[in-house]
Design a protein around this motif. Structure first.
Motif, PDB file in Angstrom:
ATOM      1  N   VAL A 143       0.943  -1.253  -0.005  1.00 49.94           N
ATOM      2  CA  VAL A 143      -0.094   0.026   0.062  1.00 49.94           C
ATOM      3  C   VAL A 143       0.927   1.240  -0.018  1.00 49.94           C
ATOM      4  N   ALA A 144       1.969   1.138   0.837  1.00 51.42           N
ATOM      5  CA  ALA A 144       2.962   2.406   0.716  1.00 51.42           C
ATOM      6  C   ALA A 144       3.826   2.451  -0.414  1.00 51.42           C
ATOM      7  N   ARG A 145       3.749   1.347  -1.436  1.00 52.83           N
ATOM      8  CA  ARG A 145       4.560   1.791  -2.522  1.00 52.83           C
ATOM      9  C   ARG A 145       4.320   2.640  -3.551  1.00 52.83           C
ATOM     10  N   PRO A 146       2.795   2.830  -3.903  1.00 48.18           N
ATOM     11  CA  PRO A 146       2.698   4.091  -4.718  1.00 48.18           C
ATOM     12  C   PRO A 146       3.009   5.329  -4.105  1.00 48.18           C
ATOM     13  N   VAL A 147       2.887   5.357  -2.926  1.00 50.70           N
ATOM     14  CA  VAL A 147       3.156   6.713  -2.053  1.00 50.70           C
ATOM     15  C   VAL A 147       4.605   6.934  -2.289  1.00 50.70           C
ATOM     16  N   GLY A 148       5.504   5.943  -2.007  1.00 53.76           N
ATOM     17  CA  GLY A 148       6.495   6.034  -2.341  1.00 53.76           C
ATOM     18  C   GLY A 148       7.339   6.341  -3.769  1.00 53.76           C
ATOM     19  N   GLY A 149       6.500   5.617  -4.616  1.00 51.73           N
ATOM     20  CA  GLY A 149       6.597   5.925  -6.263  1.00 51.73           C
ATOM     21  C   GLY A 149       6.360   7.350  -6.359  1.00 51.73           C
ATOM     22  N   ALA A 150       5.306   8.182  -5.811  1.00 47.61           N
ATOM     23  CA  ALA A 150       5.112   9.206  -5.900  1.00 47.61           C
ATOM     24  C   ALA A 150       5.887  10.397  -5.359  1.00 47.61           C
ATOM     25  N   LEU A 151       6.411  10.000  -4.225  1.00 43.74           N
ATOM     26  CA  LEU A 151       7.467  10.872  -3.514  1.00 43.74           C
ATOM     27  C   LEU A 151       8.903  10.894  -4.209  1.00 43.74           C
ATOM     28  N   LEU A 152       9.333   9.531  -4.358  1.00 45.88           N
ATOM     29  CA  LEU A 152      10.757   9.532  -4.880  1.00 45.88           C
ATOM     30  C   LEU A 152      10.606   9.724  -6.448  1.00 45.88           C
ATOM     31  N   GLY A 153       9.562   9.435  -7.003  1.00 43.06           N
ATOM     32  CA  GLY A 153       9.348   9.713  -8.258  1.00 43.06           C
ATOM     33  C   GLY A 153       9.284  11.245  -8.465  1.00 43.06           C
ATOM     34  N   HIS A 154       8.652  12.126  -7.921  1.00 48.52           N
ATOM     35  CA  HIS A 154       8.873  13.504  -7.934  1.00 48.52           C
ATOM     36  C   HIS A 154      10.333  14.092  -7.789  1.00 48.52           C
TER      37      HIS A 154
ATOM     38  N   VAL B 245      10.788   0.579  -1.613  1.00 45.85           N
ATOM     39  CA  VAL B 245      10.804  -0.131  -2.731  1.00 45.85           C
ATOM     40  C   VAL B 245       9.706   0.518  -3.632  1.00 45.85           C
ATOM     41  N   GLY B 246       8.906   1.500  -3.374  1.00 46.57           N
ATOM     42  CA  GLY B 246       8.097   2.217  -4.449  1.00 46.57           C
ATOM     43  C   GLY B 246       8.933   3.037  -5.192  1.00 46.57           C
ATOM     44  N   GLY B 247      10.070   3.563  -4.732  1.00 49.13           N
ATOM     45  CA  GLY B 247      10.940   4.471  -5.539  1.00 49.13           C
ATOM     46  C   GLY B 247      11.999   3.646  -6.170  1.00 49.13           C
TER      47      GLY B 247
ATOM     48  N   ALA C 114       5.997   5.805 -14.029  1.00 46.97           N
ATOM     49  CA  ALA C 114       6.369   4.388 -14.026  1.00 46.97           C
ATOM     50  C   ALA C 114       6.022   3.730 -12.532  1.00 46.97           C
ATOM     51  N   SER C 115       6.781   4.805 -11.722  1.00 44.83           N
ATOM     52  CA  SER C 115       6.924   4.071 -10.234  1.00 44.83           C
ATOM     53  C   SER C 115       5.352   4.229  -9.596  1.00 44.83           C
ATOM     54  N   VAL C 116       4.552   5.196 -10.091  1.00 39.87           N
ATOM     55  CA  VAL C 116       3.130   4.950  -9.388  1.00 39.87           C
ATOM     56  C   VAL C 116       2.408   4.080  -9.975  1.00 39.87           C
ATOM     57  N   ALA C 117       2.511   3.904 -11.249  1.00 41.55           N
ATOM     58  CA  ALA C 117       1.612   2.877 -12.053  1.00 41.55           C
ATOM     59  C   ALA C 117       2.130   1.389 -11.381  1.00 41.55           C
ATOM     60  N   TYR C 118       3.313   1.201 -11.163  1.00 36.43           N
ATOM     61  CA  TYR C 118       3.868   0.042 -10.805  1.00 36.43           C
ATOM     62  C   TYR C 118       3.498  -0.330  -9.426  1.00 36.43           C
ATOM     63  N   GLY C 119       3.362   0.861  -8.442  1.00 37.89           N
ATOM     64  CA  GLY C 119       2.949   0.667  -6.972  1.00 37.89           C
ATOM     65  C   GLY C 119       1.454   0.410  -7.048  1.00 37.89           C
TER      66      GLY C 119
END
Length: 443
Positions: A67-78, A131-133, A370-375
């Motif tokens: 559940v935290a992965r898309p949040v991490g993807g959005a944060l580290l992706g930014h 892991v999200g990022g 890519a990170s948010v979609a993957y998460g």
């Protein structure tokens, strides 16, 4: 920095190999938790009169990481789209490794009461953010150093191999420690050893990642002053891309996490196979998965990424029910055959996935997209899978319904693969606006 090739830039294969090593370490950390959740964390951190309730509580903390992965993807992706891929990869590895080591030192419920599961959940959230990022950064660094379409498909698959190799490494360490300490010793203190060993691996991974060069495509974006102020907002303006992008991995993520987490717990609980047998079978299947994944990427580079993705997803739909039937049969031969074929289905589905998903987004917003979609795909697939499967078994008494669940999830992925256009030149409603240097501008 890695040695340059004749063009003066870091050798693409070396960058991809470094990404592979880093993702292997991160997934080792991630799946050490999965293994512990199925055999240790229930009684140690969530004691209950009901073994089902205890197992569900432990598996829920495993799901929290997803559940935290898309949040991490959005944060580290930014920050990855603003400051660069390399910095976020170093940060993600550091957070994951420190969190894993802390779990190895964490007192149990018997020692500090309710504070133990709360601390476990907090650490798991941090791991999920890391892991999200991780996946997006490692995949993009390999992809954006490559020079041809076929090379981009192959090299972007190497970080994907870190997942099965992380499974192999975590399973072997767990197996050795379990056999070396015995059941009582493992339950008492032995389970902490694989978590503490992560500290050594993280040091190795950090040394490797600090020597990497930045992505040439990101450097081009910086030179052209086209860095986006809010890359995630630009991604969300293109639902025709991010919606199907989120769905591509649901099927493989569902099957993969049931194979790696749920089946181990179910088979041991139902006394179909011992935990050591299940770990051994998982290691063999993951090794074949790791070998088949780059071969699927090579095939995708030759005949087309979408064709290979469709073939792997259809195979997953077809094999879903037979796999769980073979597990439930109690036959060792059936277990091995079923698990190997399931792992190969996942490998074919994920081989060209990194390049296909990433190139749906332009370089300016690629890390975020890519990170948010993957998460999100991981949440809809992997996070829910062990919990849904546990509930289905509790209500039906067998694995038949679980096979149907996996087939349905894979059909969703099939529709997503057929819908997403990649490469896709335009993903935002507005043209890219020139910006000043992001380091000076702030984030």
């Amino acid at each position: 920095m890695s040695h340059p090739d004749s063009a003066g830039t870091p050798a693409p294969a070396r960058v991809a190999a470094a990404g592979l090593i880093g993702t292997t370490i991160e997934w080792y950390d991630f799946f050490i938790y999965a293994l512990a959740a199925t055999v240790v964390f229930g009684p140690q951190f969530f004691p209950s009169d009901s073994s089902v309730a205890s197992d569900l509580a432990a598996l829920s903390t495993f799901a929290i990481g997803f559940v935290a992965r898309p949040v991490g993807g959005a944060l580290l992706g930014h920050f990855g789209d603003r400051l660069g891929r390399k910095r976020m990869l170093v940060l993600s590895l550091l957070v994951m490794g420190v969190g894993t080591a802390f779990i190895g030192l964490l007192p149990t419920y018997a020692t500090i009461g309710v504070a133990a599961p709360i601390a476990l959940v907090v650490i798991r959230v941090a791991q999920g953010l890391a892991v999200g990022g991780e996946w997006g950064g490692a995949t993009l660094l390999a992809l954006e150093h490559a020079r041809t379409r076929a090379q981009r498909t192959l090299l972007s698959s190497l970080p994907q191999i870190g997942l099965p190799l992380g499974v192999v490494l975590s399973s072997l360490v767990f197996l050795v420690v379990r056999l070396g300490t015995g059941d009582a010793g493992f339950a008492g203190w032995g389970w902490r050893v694989p978590f503490l060993a992560s500290a050594v691996l993280v040091v190795v991974g950090l040394v490797i990642r600090l020597k990497l060069g930045e992505s040439p495509e990101f450097e081009r974006v910086r030179r052209q002053h086209t860095v986006r102020r809010a890359p995630l907002a630009d991604v969300l303006r293109a639902p025709r891309i991010w919606v199907p992008a989120c769905g591509i991995t649901i099927g493989s993520s569902t099957l993969g996490n049931l194979l790696l987490a749920f089946v181990l717990s179910y088979a041991a609980g139902a006394r179909l196979f011992s935990a050591s047998t299940m770990l051994t079978v998982t290691v063999v299947a993951a090794l074949l998965w790791a070998v088949a994944l780059p071969l699927a990427a090579l095939l995708g580079g030759r005949v087309g990424r979408k064709r290979v993705l469709v073939a792997g997803t259809v195979a997953t739909v077809v094999w879903a029910y037979p796999y769980f039937a073979l597990v439930e049969s109690g036959s060792p031969v059936g277990l091995v055959a079923g698990t190997i074929v399931a792992a190969l289905c996942i490998a074919v589905t994920t081989g060209p996935y990194g390049a296909y998903l990433s190139e749906a987004f332009p370089a300016e917003i690629r890390y975020s997209g890519a990170s948010v979609a993957y998460g999100i795909g991981g949440v809809l697939g992997g996070a829910a899978a062990p919990i849904v499967a546990t509930l289905l078994v509790a209500s039906t008494g067998g694995l038949g319904a679980v096979g149907g669940y996996v087939a349905l999830a894979s059909l969703v992925s099939l529709v997503a693969v057929l819908t997403l256009r990649s490469p896709h030149a335009v993903t935002t409603a507005e043209p890219v606006v020139p910006l000043a240097d992001p380091v000076q501008d702030g984030v």
